[in-house]
Design a protein around this motif. Structure first.
Motif, mmCIF file in Angstrom:
data_model
loop_
_atom_site.group_PDB
_atom_site.id
_atom_site.type_symbol
_atom_site.label_atom_id
_atom_site.label_comp_id
_atom_site.label_asym_id
_atom_site.label_seq_id
_atom_site.Cartn_x
_atom_site.Cartn_y
_atom_site.Cartn_z
ATOM 1 N N PHE A 201 0.843 -1.188 0.000
ATOM 2 C CA PHE A 201 0.000 0.000 0.000
ATOM 3 C C PHE A 201 0.883 1.245 0.000
ATOM 4 C CE2 PHE A 201 -2.804 -3.204 1.884
ATOM 5 C CZ PHE A 201 -3.901 -3.054 1.054
ATOM 6 N N VAL A 202 0.461 2.247 -0.754
ATOM 7 C CA VAL A 202 1.167 3.524 -0.808
ATOM 8 C C VAL A 202 0.410 4.497 0.083
ATOM 9 C CG1 VAL A 202 2.031 5.373 -2.282
ATOM 10 C CG2 VAL A 202 1.885 3.021 -3.168
ATOM 11 N N VAL A 203 1.129 5.162 0.991
ATOM 12 C CA VAL A 203 0.473 6.053 1.951
ATOM 13 C C VAL A 203 0.967 7.485 1.777
ATOM 14 C CG1 VAL A 203 0.128 4.195 3.622
ATOM 15 C CG2 VAL A 203 2.212 5.577 3.731
ATOM 16 N N ASP A 204 0.135 8.429 2.264
ATOM 17 C CA ASP A 204 0.510 9.834 2.217
ATOM 18 C C ASP A 204 1.218 10.230 3.503
ATOM 19 O OD1 ASP A 204 -1.469 10.084 4.153
ATOM 20 O OD2 ASP A 204 -2.923 11.046 2.818
ATOM 21 N N ASP A 205 1.381 11.535 3.725
ATOM 22 C CA ASP A 205 2.098 12.015 4.899
ATOM 23 C C ASP A 205 1.395 11.658 6.208
ATOM 24 O OD1 ASP A 205 4.114 13.166 3.370
ATOM 25 O OD2 ASP A 205 2.965 15.008 3.077
ATOM 26 N N LYS A 206 0.085 11.417 6.148
ATOM 27 C CA LYS A 206 -0.675 11.055 7.347
ATOM 28 C C LYS A 206 -0.919 9.551 7.444
ATOM 29 C CE LYS A 206 -2.995 15.534 7.697
ATOM 30 N NZ LYS A 206 -4.299 16.252 7.787
ATOM 31 N N LYS A 207 -0.180 8.794 6.655
ATOM 32 C CA LYS A 207 -0.255 7.331 6.633
ATOM 33 C C LYS A 207 -1.622 6.815 6.187
ATOM 34 C CE LYS A 207 3.385 6.589 10.055
ATOM 35 N NZ LYS A 207 3.765 5.928 11.333
ATOM 36 N N ARG A 208 -2.304 7.605 5.376
ATOM 37 C CA ARG A 208 -3.560 7.164 4.795
ATOM 38 C C ARG A 208 -3.275 6.527 3.434
ATOM 39 N NH1 ARG A 208 -6.466 12.926 5.504
ATOM 40 N NH2 ARG A 208 -4.653 13.328 4.176
ATOM 41 N N PRO A 209 -3.850 5.370 3.143
ATOM 42 C CA PRO A 209 -3.580 4.707 1.858
ATOM 43 C C PRO A 209 -4.143 5.508 0.678
ATOM 44 C CG PRO A 209 -5.327 3.573 3.053
ATOM 45 C CD PRO A 209 -4.766 4.584 3.996
ATOM 46 N N VAL A 210 -3.281 5.783 -0.286
ATOM 47 C CA VAL A 210 -3.687 6.527 -1.482
ATOM 48 C C VAL A 210 -3.517 5.691 -2.751
ATOM 49 C CG1 VAL A 210 -3.199 8.779 -0.467
ATOM 50 C CG2 VAL A 210 -1.379 7.563 -1.691
ATOM 51 N N GLY A 211 -2.990 4.489 -2.591
ATOM 52 C CA GLY A 211 -2.794 3.631 -3.747
ATOM 53 C C GLY A 211 -2.246 2.283 -3.331
ATOM 54 N N VAL A 212 -2.068 1.423 -4.309
ATOM 55 C CA VAL A 212 -1.537 0.091 -4.041
ATOM 56 C C VAL A 212 -0.699 -0.357 -5.234
ATOM 57 C CG1 VAL A 212 -3.595 -1.035 -4.975
ATOM 58 C CG2 VAL A 212 -2.146 -2.264 -3.351
ATOM 59 N N ILE A 213 0.386 -1.052 -4.943
ATOM 60 C CA ILE A 213 1.274 -1.572 -5.987
ATOM 61 C C ILE A 213 1.362 -3.075 -5.829
ATOM 62 C CG2 ILE A 213 3.598 -1.565 -6.954
ATOM 63 C CD1 ILE A 213 3.967 1.227 -5.804
ATOM 64 N N SER A 214 1.109 -3.800 -6.899
ATOM 65 C CA SER A 214 1.204 -5.256 -6.864
ATOM 66 C C SER A 214 2.577 -5.710 -7.349
ATOM 67 C CB SER A 214 0.125 -5.880 -7.749
ATOM 68 O OG SER A 214 0.381 -5.587 -9.120
ATOM 69 N N VAL A 215 2.903 -6.946 -7.070
ATOM 70 C CA VAL A 215 4.143 -7.519 -7.585
ATOM 71 C C VAL A 215 4.142 -7.486 -9.113
ATOM 72 C CG1 VAL A 215 5.504 -9.626 -7.765
ATOM 73 C CG2 VAL A 215 4.548 -8.974 -5.573
ATOM 74 N N ALA A 216 2.967 -7.685 -9.704
ATOM 75 C CA ALA A 216 2.857 -7.640 -11.165
ATOM 76 C C ALA A 216 3.254 -6.268 -11.703
ATOM 77 C CB ALA A 216 1.444 -7.999 -11.607
ATOM 78 N N ASP A 217 2.899 -5.190 -10.980
ATOM 79 C CA ASP A 217 3.296 -3.840 -11.391
ATOM 80 C C ASP A 217 4.810 -3.709 -11.405
ATOM 81 O OD1 ASP A 217 0.669 -2.817 -11.662
ATOM 82 O OD2 ASP A 217 0.559 -2.413 -9.505
ATOM 83 N N VAL A 218 5.460 -4.280 -10.392
ATOM 84 C CA VAL A 218 6.924 -4.220 -10.298
ATOM 85 C C VAL A 218 7.561 -5.015 -11.430
ATOM 86 C CG1 VAL A 218 8.917 -4.877 -8.891
ATOM 87 C CG2 VAL A 218 6.910 -3.840 -7.818
ATOM 88 N N ILE A 219 6.989 -6.175 -11.733
ATOM 89 C CA ILE A 219 7.532 -6.999 -12.817
ATOM 90 C C ILE A 219 7.378 -6.285 -14.156
ATOM 91 C CG2 ILE A 219 7.258 -9.173 -14.077
ATOM 92 C CD1 ILE A 219 6.422 -10.467 -11.419
ATOM 93 N N ARG A 220 6.250 -5.599 -14.359
ATOM 94 C CA ARG A 220 6.065 -4.830 -15.598
ATOM 95 C C ARG A 220 7.093 -3.697 -15.685
ATOM 96 N NH1 ARG A 220 0.452 -4.959 -13.816
ATOM 97 N NH2 ARG A 220 -0.517 -6.823 -14.692
ATOM 98 N N PHE A 221 7.376 -3.070 -14.556
ATOM 99 C CA PHE A 221 8.414 -2.035 -14.527
ATOM 100 C C PHE A 221 9.760 -2.642 -14.941
ATOM 101 C CE2 PHE A 221 11.972 -0.185 -12.192
ATOM 102 C CZ PHE A 221 11.920 1.137 -12.619
ATOM 103 N N ALA A 222 10.075 -3.822 -14.438
ATOM 104 C CA ALA A 222 11.338 -4.482 -14.776
ATOM 105 C C ALA A 222 11.424 -4.786 -16.271
ATOM 106 C CB ALA A 222 11.494 -5.758 -13.972
ATOM 107 N N ILE A 223 10.289 -5.228 -16.843
ATOM 108 C CA ILE A 223 10.257 -5.503 -18.289
ATOM 109 C C ILE A 223 10.542 -4.226 -19.070
ATOM 110 C CG2 ILE A 223 8.776 -6.178 -20.222
ATOM 111 C CD1 ILE A 223 7.268 -7.994 -18.254
ATOM 112 N N GLY A 224 9.931 -3.112 -18.653
ATOM 113 C CA GLY A 224 10.119 -1.849 -19.356
ATOM 114 C C GLY A 224 11.510 -1.280 -19.238
ATOM 115 N N ASN A 225 12.278 -1.745 -18.242
ATOM 116 C CA ASN A 225 13.642 -1.242 -18.028
ATOM 117 C C ASN A 225 14.668 -2.363 -18.196
ATOM 118 O OD1 ASN A 225 13.482 1.727 -16.760
ATOM 119 N ND2 ASN A 225 11.734 0.517 -16.056
#
Length: 228
Positions: A201-225
């Protein structure tokens, strides 16, 4: 038989089978092709299928998303500047709707929300919206192992503190897995490699969740780089 088993057992079996397609690879599959397979929706692990004759098509081993992320964390050169980008600079699409449930909700309500939304994980927040925990489909497995011995009417965090610890051979995990919105990709990958979680989970300055990143997102990033 617990309320969870009565209400969701057969339905979950059908919907999980329907949403997870079967993918496989061989020992000859290259790393990029493996990344492409493991970046597909619902594909958390891939069997290595080899053999000939009567052994044709036999599963020889299994590669998981978590194992791949650990490999990337250990082998990507420290000089790779792409990892020093923030999540926004790397254009990782983390700003998504974060489905959450308040920490006073019962375990039954939390698992029902997971089922109704067809999600593999949700955030647990306090009355101020601050991230205090998470629950996932893995916890439904622990609930099934528990067999109704622990009351599902109690709040979700109290319930999880019992059933997670009572699972034989369970590997200890961090109770919350999160990064700030301005974290680097390197920190994200290292965190996933250490915890073996399927999402952060991605949080803001108040530790409130503002998004989420999956392992699949990271793997896609690796493919793109992959050329770096």
């Amino acid at each position: 038989v617990s309320n969870l088993e009565q209400g969701m057992q057969l339905k979950n079996l059908h919907y999980l089978a329907a949403r997870n397609h079967f993918y496989s690879c061989s020992y000859k599959t290259n790393l990029i092709d493996l990344c492409e397979i493991l970046s597909k929706r619902g594909c958390h692990r891939v069997p290595i299928v080899e053999g000939s004759g009567n052994d044709a098509g036999r599963c020889q081993n299994i590669i998981s998303q978590s194992a791949l992320v650990k490999f990337l964390s250990a082998t990507i050169p420290s000089t790779n500047t792409a990892l020093d980008q923030t999540l926004d600079e790397a254009k990782i699409p983390y700003r998504k709707e974060v489905v959450s449930i308040v920490d006073t909700a019962s375990a039954y309500d939390a698992f029902s929300l997971l089922d109704s939304k067809r999600l593999s994980g949700i955030a647990v927040v306090d009355e101020d919206g601050m991230l205090v925990g998470n629950t996932s489909a893995r916890d439904i497995k622990y609930a099934a192992i528990d067999g109704g011995r622990t009351a599902m009417e109690q709040d979700i965090l109290s319930y999880l503190s019992v059933v997670r610890q009572s699972s034989p051979g369970r590997r200890e995990r961090s109770p919350i897995c999160s990064v700030r919105y301005d974290s680097t990709v390197r920190r994200l990958i290292n965190l996933l490699a250490k915890t073996a979680y399927h999402r952060v989970f991605v949080v803001d300055d108040k530790k409130r969740p503002v998004g989420v990143i999956s392992v699949a997102d990271v793997i896609r990033f690796a493919i793109g780089n992959s050329d770096q």
